[in-house]
Design a protein around this motif. Structure first.
Motif, PDB file in Angstrom:
ATOM      1  N   VAL A 157       3.700  -4.902  25.073  1.00 30.29           N
ATOM      2  CA  VAL A 157       3.568  -3.891  24.028  1.00 30.29           C
ATOM      3  C   VAL A 157       3.253  -2.561  24.695  1.00 30.29           C
ATOM      4  O   VAL A 157       2.368  -2.475  25.543  1.00 30.29           O
ATOM      5  N   VAL A 158       4.015  -1.547  24.341  1.00 29.41           N
ATOM      6  CA  VAL A 158       3.752  -0.184  24.798  1.00 29.41           C
ATOM      7  C   VAL A 158       2.918   0.514  23.731  1.00 29.41           C
ATOM      8  O   VAL A 158       3.222   0.426  22.536  1.00 29.41           O
ATOM      9  N   CYS A 159       1.878   1.183  24.172  1.00 31.63           N
ATOM     10  CA  CYS A 159       0.936   1.831  23.257  1.00 31.63           C
ATOM     11  C   CYS A 159       0.874   3.312  23.608  1.00 31.63           C
ATOM     12  O   CYS A 159       0.668   3.677  24.768  1.00 31.63           O
ATOM     13  N   SER A 160       1.043   4.193  22.600  1.00 28.44           N
ATOM     14  CA  SER A 160       1.022   5.629  22.857  1.00 28.44           C
ATOM     15  C   SER A 160       0.545   6.354  21.609  1.00 28.44           C
ATOM     16  O   SER A 160       0.830   5.909  20.488  1.00 28.44           O
ATOM     17  N   PRO A 161      -0.166   7.468  21.767  1.00 31.12           N
ATOM     18  CA  PRO A 161      -0.744   8.158  20.603  1.00 31.12           C
ATOM     19  C   PRO A 161       0.331   8.661  19.636  1.00 31.12           C
ATOM     20  O   PRO A 161       1.387   9.139  20.063  1.00 31.12           O
ATOM     21  N   PRO A 162       0.053   8.581  18.330  1.00 35.72           N
ATOM     22  CA  PRO A 162       0.977   9.159  17.352  1.00 35.72           C
ATOM     23  C   PRO A 162       0.924  10.678  17.404  1.00 35.72           C
ATOM     24  O   PRO A 162      -0.098  11.264  17.756  1.00 35.72           O
ATOM     25  N   GLN A 163       2.024  11.294  17.065  1.00 33.39           N
ATOM     26  CA  GLN A 163       2.129  12.752  17.095  1.00 33.39           C
ATOM     27  C   GLN A 163       2.392  13.250  15.674  1.00 33.39           C
ATOM     28  O   GLN A 163       3.350  12.811  15.025  1.00 33.39           O
ATOM     29  N   ALA A 164       1.553  14.183  15.216  1.00 32.15           N
ATOM     30  CA  ALA A 164       1.772  14.761  13.883  1.00 32.15           C
ATOM     31  C   ALA A 164       3.149  15.402  13.794  1.00 32.15           C
ATOM     32  O   ALA A 164       3.819  15.344  12.757  1.00 32.15           O
ATOM     33  N   GLU A 165       3.575  16.001  14.888  1.00 29.74           N
ATOM     34  CA  GLU A 165       4.874  16.674  14.942  1.00 29.74           C
ATOM     35  C   GLU A 165       6.031  15.715  14.683  1.00 29.74           C
ATOM     36  O   GLU A 165       7.111  16.132  14.212  1.00 29.74           O
ATOM     37  N   PHE A 166       5.817  14.418  14.954  1.00 32.75           N
ATOM     38  CA  PHE A 166       6.887  13.440  14.806  1.00 32.75           C
ATOM     39  C   PHE A 166       6.549  12.394  13.741  1.00 32.75           C
ATOM     40  O   PHE A 166       6.902  11.216  13.866  1.00 32.75           O
ATOM     41  N   GLY A 167       5.851  12.826  12.712  1.00 36.03           N
ATOM     42  CA  GLY A 167       5.601  11.980  11.554  1.00 36.03           C
ATOM     43  C   GLY A 167       4.716  10.787  11.818  1.00 36.03           C
ATOM     44  O   GLY A 167       4.873   9.745  11.174  1.00 36.03           O
ATOM     45  N   ALA A 177      12.381   5.564  25.929  1.00 33.90           N
ATOM     46  CA  ALA A 177      12.183   4.855  27.193  1.00 33.90           C
ATOM     47  C   ALA A 177      11.928   3.371  26.946  1.00 33.90           C
ATOM     48  O   ALA A 177      12.461   2.505  27.660  1.00 33.90           O
ATOM     49  N   ALA A 178      11.123   3.065  25.923  1.00 28.41           N
ATOM     50  CA  ALA A 178      10.866   1.661  25.592  1.00 28.41           C
ATOM     51  C   ALA A 178      12.166   0.947  25.223  1.00 28.41           C
ATOM     52  O   ALA A 178      12.421  -0.185  25.656  1.00 28.41           O
ATOM     53  N   GLU A 179      12.995   1.615  24.430  1.00 26.57           N
ATOM     54  CA  GLU A 179      14.276   1.019  24.023  1.00 26.57           C
ATOM     55  C   GLU A 179      15.174   0.781  25.233  1.00 26.57           C
ATOM     56  O   GLU A 179      15.815  -0.279  25.350  1.00 26.57           O
ATOM     57  N   LEU A 180      15.230   1.748  26.137  1.00 24.53           N
ATOM     58  CA  LEU A 180      16.042   1.586  27.342  1.00 24.53           C
ATOM     59  C   LEU A 180      15.594   0.382  28.168  1.00 24.53           C
ATOM     60  O   LEU A 180      16.413  -0.300  28.783  1.00 24.53           O
ATOM     61  N   LEU A 181      14.301   0.141  28.179  1.00 27.44           N
ATOM     62  CA  LEU A 181      13.725  -0.934  28.989  1.00 27.44           C
ATOM     63  C   LEU A 181      13.764  -2.284  28.285  1.00 27.44           C
ATOM     64  O   LEU A 181      13.371  -3.303  28.873  1.00 27.44           O
ATOM     65  N   GLY A 182      14.198  -2.297  27.033  1.00 26.17           N
ATOM     66  CA  GLY A 182      14.252  -3.549  26.302  1.00 26.17           C
ATOM     67  C   GLY A 182      12.922  -3.971  25.712  1.00 26.17           C
ATOM     68  O   GLY A 182      12.721  -5.158  25.412  1.00 26.17           O
ATOM     69  N   VAL A 183      12.004  -3.032  25.532  1.00 26.41           N
ATOM     70  CA  VAL A 183      10.702  -3.322  24.917  1.00 26.41           C
ATOM     71  C   VAL A 183      10.814  -3.029  23.432  1.00 26.41           C
ATOM     72  O   VAL A 183      11.084  -1.888  23.030  1.00 26.41           O
ATOM     73  N   SER A 184      10.586  -4.021  22.597  1.00 29.89           N
ATOM     74  CA  SER A 184      10.764  -3.843  21.160  1.00 29.89           C
ATOM     75  C   SER A 184       9.463  -3.553  20.423  1.00 29.89           C
ATOM     76  O   SER A 184       9.493  -3.151  19.254  1.00 29.89           O
ATOM     77  N   GLU A 185       8.328  -3.754  21.084  1.00 24.55           N
ATOM     78  CA  GLU A 185       7.039  -3.588  20.410  1.00 24.55           C
ATOM     79  C   GLU A 185       6.332  -2.349  20.938  1.00 24.55           C
ATOM     80  O   GLU A 185       5.964  -2.267  22.111  1.00 24.55           O
ATOM     81  N   VAL A 186       6.148  -1.373  20.061  1.00 22.44           N
ATOM     82  CA  VAL A 186       5.428  -0.140  20.385  1.00 22.44           C
ATOM     83  C   VAL A 186       4.391   0.110  19.309  1.00 22.44           C
ATOM     84  O   VAL A 186       4.694   0.027  18.114  1.00 22.44           O
ATOM     85  N   TRP A 187       3.157   0.429  19.732  1.00 20.97           N
ATOM     86  CA  TRP A 187       2.080   0.746  18.792  1.00 20.97           C
ATOM     87  C   TRP A 187       1.783   2.232  18.821  1.00 20.97           C
ATOM     88  O   TRP A 187       1.689   2.835  19.898  1.00 20.97           O
ATOM     89  N   ALA A 188       1.625   2.806  17.632  1.00 19.56           N
ATOM     90  CA  ALA A 188       1.283   4.221  17.505  1.00 19.56           C
ATOM     91  C   ALA A 188      -0.230   4.368  17.400  1.00 19.56           C
ATOM     92  O   ALA A 188      -0.791   4.541  16.315  1.00 19.56           O
ATOM     93  N   VAL A 189      -0.884   4.278  18.530  1.00 21.20           N
ATOM     94  CA  VAL A 189      -2.338   4.444  18.581  1.00 21.20           C
ATOM     95  C   VAL A 189      -2.708   4.854  20.004  1.00 21.20           C
ATOM     96  O   VAL A 189      -2.061   4.430  20.968  1.00 21.20           O
TER      97      VAL A 189
END
Length: 440
Positions: A157-167, A177-189
């Motif tokens: 799981v890739v975890c990265s802060p949510p951005q107000a600019e991007f909803g 980058a996650a999609e390119l690497l084949g990672v399907s699980e990303v958390w917005a935190v």
């Protein structure tokens, strides 16, 4: 711009060097009292606490922690083609290097009928953190994911802060980058609450389970480092990353334009970033100072760079010889160390303490940040004296498998009993002798 320390007439001890050399002042302990309530709140209330904290610190509250898969696909579709090509090249080179790091199982025959096998087993699930502070780092997604995949980790799981600019989603470059690497699980935190949620898991707002992880890797700010310190043991961590560092060991042959550019390249990360020049040439030091004055004015992040270069963590150190320079850089143990000297390869071979070493005029640190194939998640704060950068080994555990026959155990039984009695642990010996009471 860089302050100076002149060691040409001194021979300080290693302890004195460690004390005298510049270092960013980062007190993780001081952040623990701020981070502990965050970690405890997420442990007690899970996703609801993480989202409340995210709204407080990031100014946005995602509808769900887990980013919908379609958002990753969309982010990649709209990614700048030049950036996509660069990420694909970075991924390809990193995979090439990290594939060679995978260890193989090894069986040792200790005696006839007695073997010990060391098995290398990947951890089951990992959380890979991509920060989102002063800059966005899709390259960090690459550097974390590639070695985990090469190790054979089942779940990422890739975890990265949510951005107000991007909803309320992580930056689109992170998702792409996650999609390119084949990672399907990303958390917005992000931040400390991200580390806690990765460690404890929870139930998302849509009812889906957020499975806890076994290991967390990836750089972050002081609050991320403090959360990792609190959670270590419950989860494995790669390191408590501090501000980035570059040290350059240079002699009179170095090009001051190159040296200044490389010092600036790391200084633009953070006002606390450290840029250190160690040189045998006062003329080079003077020329680098002049170049810094010129180049800093022309760079995009002038204020940030100026703060970093003029801070107590950055300095020029003058030494009498390359031998003395090597002692200095080994005592400093930089995250990134460049060697810009005559016969740079031979000098680099003598370095003992560095996260990564960049050899010669055409191996700048920024190459390693993106496209050398090496990993850019490296030890900071002098930890390169005892720790390595992120690699396939970070995600592997060595398990010894002991397989002895009756004859092999009988042959060594007396030694086991003798040592057990010497340590006043007789039941240890009896666990062996019990197997042979009937004379078998």
């Amino acid at each position: 711009m860089l302050s100076r320390t002149d060691l040409r007439s001194a021979t300080p001890s290693t302890a004195e060097l460690r004390h005298a050399l510049p270092r960013a002042e980062v007190d993780v302990d001081a952040a623990l009292h701020l981070v502990r309530p965050i970690v405890e709140d997420v442990r007690a209330r899970g996703v609801e606490a993480a989202l409340e904290l995210t709204e407080r610190f990031d100014g946005v509250r995602p509808q769900t922690v887990r980013v919908p898969a379609g958002e990753l696909t969309s982010a990649l579709a709209f990614l700048d083609p030049a950036v996509r090509a660069a990420l694909e090249e970075s991924i390809a080179r990193a995979r090439l290097v990290h594939a060679d790091q995978r260890r193989v199982d090894k069986t040792t025959q200790v005696v006839p009928g007695g073997t010990v096998t060391e098995r290398w087993v990947p951890v089951d699930r990992v959380g890979l953190y991509a920060p989102g502070g002063l800059a966005v780092y899709p390259s960090s997604v690459v550097m974390n994911v590639v070695p985990a995949q090469a190790a054979g980790v089942r779940s990422l799981v890739v975890c990265s802060p949510p951005q107000a600019e991007f909803g309320g989603k992580p930056h689109p470059a992170i998702l792409a980058a996650a999609e390119l690497l084949g990672v399907s699980e990303v958390w917005a935190v992000g931040g400390a609450q991200a580390q806690a949620l990765l460690a404890y898991g929870g139930t998302d707002t849509d009812g889906r389970e957020l499975e806890p992880v076994d290991v967390v890797t990836g750089p972050g700010n002081i609050y991320v480092a403090a959360a990792k310190r609190l959670l270590r043991g419950l989860i494995g961590i790669d390191a408590e990353a501090g501000p980035t560092e570059i040290a350059i060991l240079a002699d009179h042959t170095a090009d001051p334009v190159h040296v200044a550019a490389d010092l600036i390249s790391q200084a633009e990360h953070d006002p606390m970033a450290a840029s250190v020049l160690v040189t045998t040439s006062e003329q080079l030091a003077d020329a680098v100072d002049a170049e810094l004055e010129r180049q800093v004015k022309a760079t995009k992040h002038t204020e940030r760079v100026t703060t970093a270069l003029s801070g107590p963590q950055s300095r020029t150190v003058l030494v009498a010889s390359l031998d003395d320079g090597l002692r200095v850089v080994d005592a400093y143990a930089a995250e990134h160390l460049e060697i810009q000297t005559e016969d740079a390869s031979a000098v680099a071979a003598r370095v003992r303490n560095a996260g990564a070493v960049f050899v010669g005029a055409y191996s700048p640190v920024s190459l390693g940040d993106y496209c050398a194939g090496s990993n850019h998640v490296l030890p900071t704060g002098g930890c390169a004296r005892h720790s390595s950068g992120l690699s396939v080994q970070t995600f592997l555990r060595g398990i010894h498998v002991v397989d002895y026959s009756a004859d092999a155990l009988r042959e060594v039984a007396g030694h086991v009993v003798a040592l057990a009695d010497a340590e006043d642990l007789p039941a240890h010996g009896q666990a062996v002798t019990a197997r042979f009471r009937d004379g078998s």
